[in-house]
Design a protein around this motif. Structure first.
Motif, PDB file in Angstrom:
ATOM      1  N   THR A  79       0.814  -1.220   0.000  1.00 42.87           N
ATOM      2  CA  THR A  79       0.000   0.000   0.000  1.00 42.87           C
ATOM      3  C   THR A  79       0.847   1.269   0.000  1.00 42.87           C
ATOM      4  O   THR A  79       0.303   2.374  -0.027  1.00 42.87           O
ATOM      5  N   ARG A  80       2.172   1.133   0.012  1.00 41.31           N
ATOM      6  CA  ARG A  80       3.057   2.305   0.040  1.00 41.31           C
ATOM      7  C   ARG A  80       3.372   2.753  -1.386  1.00 41.31           C
ATOM      8  O   ARG A  80       3.765   1.955  -2.234  1.00 41.31           O
ATOM      9  N   LEU A  81       3.185   4.042  -1.640  1.00 40.66           N
ATOM     10  CA  LEU A  81       3.539   4.642  -2.916  1.00 40.66           C
ATOM     11  C   LEU A  81       4.813   5.459  -2.757  1.00 40.66           C
ATOM     12  O   LEU A  81       5.017   6.109  -1.726  1.00 40.66           O
ATOM     13  N   PHE A  82       5.641   5.443  -3.782  1.00 41.04           N
ATOM     14  CA  PHE A  82       6.879   6.221  -3.819  1.00 41.04           C
ATOM     15  C   PHE A  82       6.895   6.959  -5.144  1.00 41.04           C
ATOM     16  O   PHE A  82       6.809   6.344  -6.203  1.00 41.04           O
ATOM     17  N   MET A  83       6.933   8.291  -5.104  1.00 45.20           N
ATOM     18  CA  MET A  83       6.925   9.098  -6.317  1.00 45.20           C
ATOM     19  C   MET A  83       8.273   9.790  -6.482  1.00 45.20           C
ATOM     20  O   MET A  83       8.789  10.381  -5.539  1.00 45.20           O
ATOM     21  N   ILE A  84       8.802   9.698  -7.693  1.00 46.15           N
ATOM     22  CA  ILE A  84       9.996  10.443  -8.071  1.00 46.15           C
ATOM     23  C   ILE A  84       9.528  11.525  -9.033  1.00 46.15           C
ATOM     24  O   ILE A  84       8.873  11.230 -10.030  1.00 46.15           O
ATOM     25  N   MET A  85       9.854  12.764  -8.711  1.00 41.38           N
ATOM     26  CA  MET A  85       9.434  13.885  -9.543  1.00 41.38           C
ATOM     27  C   MET A  85      10.666  14.718  -9.879  1.00 41.38           C
ATOM     28  O   MET A  85      11.299  15.292  -8.990  1.00 41.38           O
ATOM     29  N   ASP A  86      11.044  14.735 -11.149  1.00 38.31           N
ATOM     30  CA  ASP A  86      12.148  15.556 -11.625  1.00 38.31           C
ATOM     31  C   ASP A  86      11.560  16.829 -12.214  1.00 38.31           C
ATOM     32  O   ASP A  86      10.698  16.776 -13.097  1.00 38.31           O
TER      33      ASP A  86
END
Length: 117
Positions: A51-58
């Motif tokens: 249920t864990r989300l990890f977002m990478i935003m450049d």
């Protein structure tokens, strides 16, 4: 030069809702893509473990979090998307009240390590 943000958020622990969330992200609304690109987001990736989300935003060097949030607040379609997403999302145990995506603390970067002798 770009700047990288790494963010975390949780999903509600419901397999049907998680499947819907992933389906919606297979092709997000074009208005959301336009909003992101207009704000200076060069790339965005979301990963899931349970249920864990990890977002990478450049983002571009001139990206402004305040301007990004103001543009989102003024855009009815972005607000509609965010309301829909909140159906699936839930804050992490470490997320301040009223927040969603929360920045993660970088604790390691290979590029910042000394070169071997």
């Amino acid at each position: 030069m770009s700047i990288r943000y790494c963010m975390a958020l949780d999903l509600k622990d419901d397999p049907a809702l998680i499947a819907e969330y992933e389906q919606l992200h297979a092709r997000i609304w074009p208005e959301i893509t336009t909003h992101l690109r207009n704000a200076g987001v060069q790339d965005m990736q979301i990963y899931r473990l349970g249920t864990r989300l990890f977002m990478i935003m450049d983002v571009s060097a001139d990206f402004s979090v305040d301007a990004f949030e103001a543009a989102a607040a003024a855009n009815p379609k972005v607000q509609e998307w965010e309301a829909l997403m909140w159906r699936y999302q839930t804050p992490t145990p470490w997320t301040p009240q009223g927040s969603k995506w929360i920045p993660m603390q970088k604790i390691f970067a290979l590029a910042e390590q000394p070169a071997p002798d």
